[in-house]
Design a protein around this motif. Structure first.
Motif, PDB file in Angstrom:
ATOM      1  N   ASP A 116       0.905  -1.221   0.058  1.00 21.37           N
ATOM      2  CA  ASP A 116       0.114  -0.061   0.025  1.00 21.37           C
ATOM      3  C   ASP A 116       0.824   1.219   0.060  1.00 21.37           C
ATOM      4  O   ASP A 116       0.552   2.271  -0.535  1.00 21.37           O
ATOM      5  N   THR A 117       2.052   1.209   0.745  1.00 25.52           N
ATOM      6  CA  THR A 117       2.955   2.355   0.898  1.00 25.52           C
ATOM      7  C   THR A 117       3.418   2.668  -0.541  1.00 25.52           C
ATOM      8  O   THR A 117       3.636   3.930  -1.025  1.00 25.52           O
ATOM      9  N   VAL A 118       3.809   1.643  -1.223  1.00 30.17           N
ATOM     10  CA  VAL A 118       4.464   1.737  -2.530  1.00 30.17           C
ATOM     11  C   VAL A 118       3.411   2.327  -3.537  1.00 30.17           C
ATOM     12  O   VAL A 118       3.668   3.186  -4.222  1.00 30.17           O
ATOM     13  N   LEU A 119       2.303   1.779  -3.529  1.00 28.67           N
ATOM     14  CA  LEU A 119       1.000   2.229  -4.693  1.00 28.67           C
ATOM     15  C   LEU A 119       0.979   3.727  -4.373  1.00 28.67           C
ATOM     16  O   LEU A 119       0.797   4.271  -5.239  1.00 28.67           O
ATOM     17  N   LYS A 120       0.790   4.194  -3.252  1.00 27.63           N
ATOM     18  CA  LYS A 120       0.294   5.298  -2.797  1.00 27.63           C
ATOM     19  C   LYS A 120       1.244   6.408  -3.111  1.00 27.63           C
ATOM     20  O   LYS A 120       1.151   7.489  -3.719  1.00 27.63           O
ATOM     21  N   GLU A 121       2.594   6.190  -2.765  1.00 29.72           N
ATOM     22  CA  GLU A 121       3.566   6.893  -2.619  1.00 29.72           C
ATOM     23  C   GLU A 121       4.410   7.192  -4.185  1.00 29.72           C
ATOM     24  O   GLU A 121       4.742   8.222  -4.543  1.00 29.72           O
ATOM     25  N   GLN A 122       4.435   6.187  -5.079  1.00 27.73           N
ATOM     26  CA  GLN A 122       4.898   6.175  -5.953  1.00 27.73           C
ATOM     27  C   GLN A 122       4.019   6.143  -7.441  1.00 27.73           C
ATOM     28  O   GLN A 122       4.263   6.764  -8.397  1.00 27.73           O
ATOM     29  N   PHE A 123       2.636   5.795  -7.208  1.00 24.35           N
ATOM     30  CA  PHE A 123       1.738   5.843  -8.192  1.00 24.35           C
ATOM     31  C   PHE A 123       0.227   6.481  -7.873  1.00 24.35           C
ATOM     32  O   PHE A 123      -0.605   6.569  -8.628  1.00 24.35           O
ATOM     33  N   GLY A 124       0.283   7.035  -6.605  1.00 23.07           N
ATOM     34  CA  GLY A 124      -0.985   7.696  -6.304  1.00 23.07           C
ATOM     35  C   GLY A 124      -2.343   6.697  -6.200  1.00 23.07           C
ATOM     36  O   GLY A 124      -3.446   7.238  -6.525  1.00 23.07           O
ATOM     37  N   LEU A 125      -2.033   5.455  -6.102  1.00 17.91           N
ATOM     38  CA  LEU A 125      -3.087   4.508  -6.137  1.00 17.91           C
ATOM     39  C   LEU A 125      -3.437   3.776  -4.749  1.00 17.91           C
ATOM     40  O   LEU A 125      -2.596   3.867  -3.746  1.00 17.91           O
ATOM     41  N   ARG A 126      -4.556   3.404  -4.669  1.00 21.04           N
ATOM     42  CA  ARG A 126      -5.005   2.626  -3.447  1.00 21.04           C
ATOM     43  C   ARG A 126      -5.402   1.400  -3.521  1.00 21.04           C
ATOM     44  O   ARG A 126      -6.319   1.239  -4.294  1.00 21.04           O
TER      45      ARG A 126
END
Length: 316
Positions: free
Chosen positions: A209-219
């Motif tokens: 979740d951290t990678v998706l949010k910080e790198q791609f703005g996804l949840r």
């Protein structure tokens, strides 16, 4: 006048420093709290330092005492080794019962092989795998409830001995005909489907979740949390959910016969470093040394399930 102290007093000092409290130190050395308090009083006189001081509701080690920790460990361990040095007993004639605390990933990947290797040398031995709990593993090791911890817990006291046994990275597990396999594995497609999270503490989110949010703005859509790695594996083929698992767990699953498929995540995730841990008082125990060396060897020899290029580190 020269100050005098004996090995038992130094052993008490080591326990007080490492356990940061009279009660835990007394329990570790199997003595009364009153006796440990008397030892602390003597140590304060000998070293002209309070050793432990109050900080809110807990005790903390003074800077002076903290500086003694490594030298104390060398002195006490060296003295103990003189007493414990002995030839390895006839393992084959013993009937030990070992208690190992591990999660279902470790048990599933290595449990049978560890037992087989132990019983090859010691036919009379038995093995109990105690499940992981929210309790700090160090406490079980210190109090003798378990002989060895296998896992990746961050909750380890500094005196606990550790030896790395394998690293692994997370991969995705889905049903064999999951639509994500045809459309392509991308951050967007991963975020589009529902996920299962594995957490015995009920946590919904983690590194993915951290990678998706910080790198791609996804949840990510986490719709189910299960307490063990293998809890949903058998029924995953009947859903469209994605189950992230450590690669070593997937490596030991017959995923084709289970109508499942795996995939690599299209972004870097932190590596999970698992280790075995034991209390330092077991260092010189020849039977315990044989136990941990056997566990370590089993993991090394089962290299087919380990990441490519893995080289086990040197250790005790």
């Amino acid at each position: 006048m020269r100050k005098r102290y004996d090995l038992d007093l130094l052993r008490s000092l080591q326990a007080l420093i490492e356990e940061e409290g009279v009660s835990h130190a007394a329990r570790r050395l199997q003595m009364s709290e009153a006796a440990m308090s008397r030892s602390l009083a003597k140590l304060r006189v000998v070293f002209n330092d309070p050793i432990l001081v109050a900080s809110g509701r807990r005790m903390v080690v003074t800077t002076f005492a903290l500086g003694l920790r490594e030298r104390l460990r060398a002195i006490v361990d060296g003295a103990d080794s003189l007493l414990e040095e002995q030839d390895t007993p006839d393992i084959a004639s013993l009937s030990p019962h070992f208690m190992l605390r591990a999660n279902d990933l470790i048990v599933g990947a290595f449990g049978a092989a560890i037992l087989a290797a132990l019983r090859h040398d010691c036919p009379g031995c038995t093995l109990t795998f105690v499940p992981e709990t929210d309790d700090e593993p160090s406490n079980d090791l210190r109090e003798g409830h378990i002989d060895l911890y296998l896992g990746a817990s961050d909750d380890m006291r500094p005196e606990i001995r550790r030896q790395s046994i394998f690293p692994t990275a997370f991969r995705g597990l889905v049903r064999a005909d999951h639509p994500i396999l045809a459309e392509g594995i991308t951050p967007d497609s991963i975020a589009r489907y529902e996920h299962i999270s594995v957490s015995r503490r009920g946590r919904l989110h983690g590194p993915i979740d951290t990678v998706l949010k910080e790198q791609f703005g996804l949840r990510r859509q986490v719709v189910m949390v299960v307490p063990t790695y293998y809890a949903m594996v058998e029924t995953l083929r009947m859903t469209d959910m994605i189950l992230p698992l450590p690669g070593i767990a997937i490596d030991y699953l017959p995923i084709r016969s289970m109508h499942l498929a795996e995939f690599e995540f299209p972004f870097a995730l932190p590596t999970v470093h698992s280790f075995q841990a034991w209390h330092p008082r077991r260092d010189g125990d020849p039977v315990h040394r044989w136990l941990r060396n056997t566990v370590y060897r089993v993991v090394r020899e089962r290299g087919e399930g380990l990441p490519e290029g893995f080289t086990p580190p040197s250790g005790p």
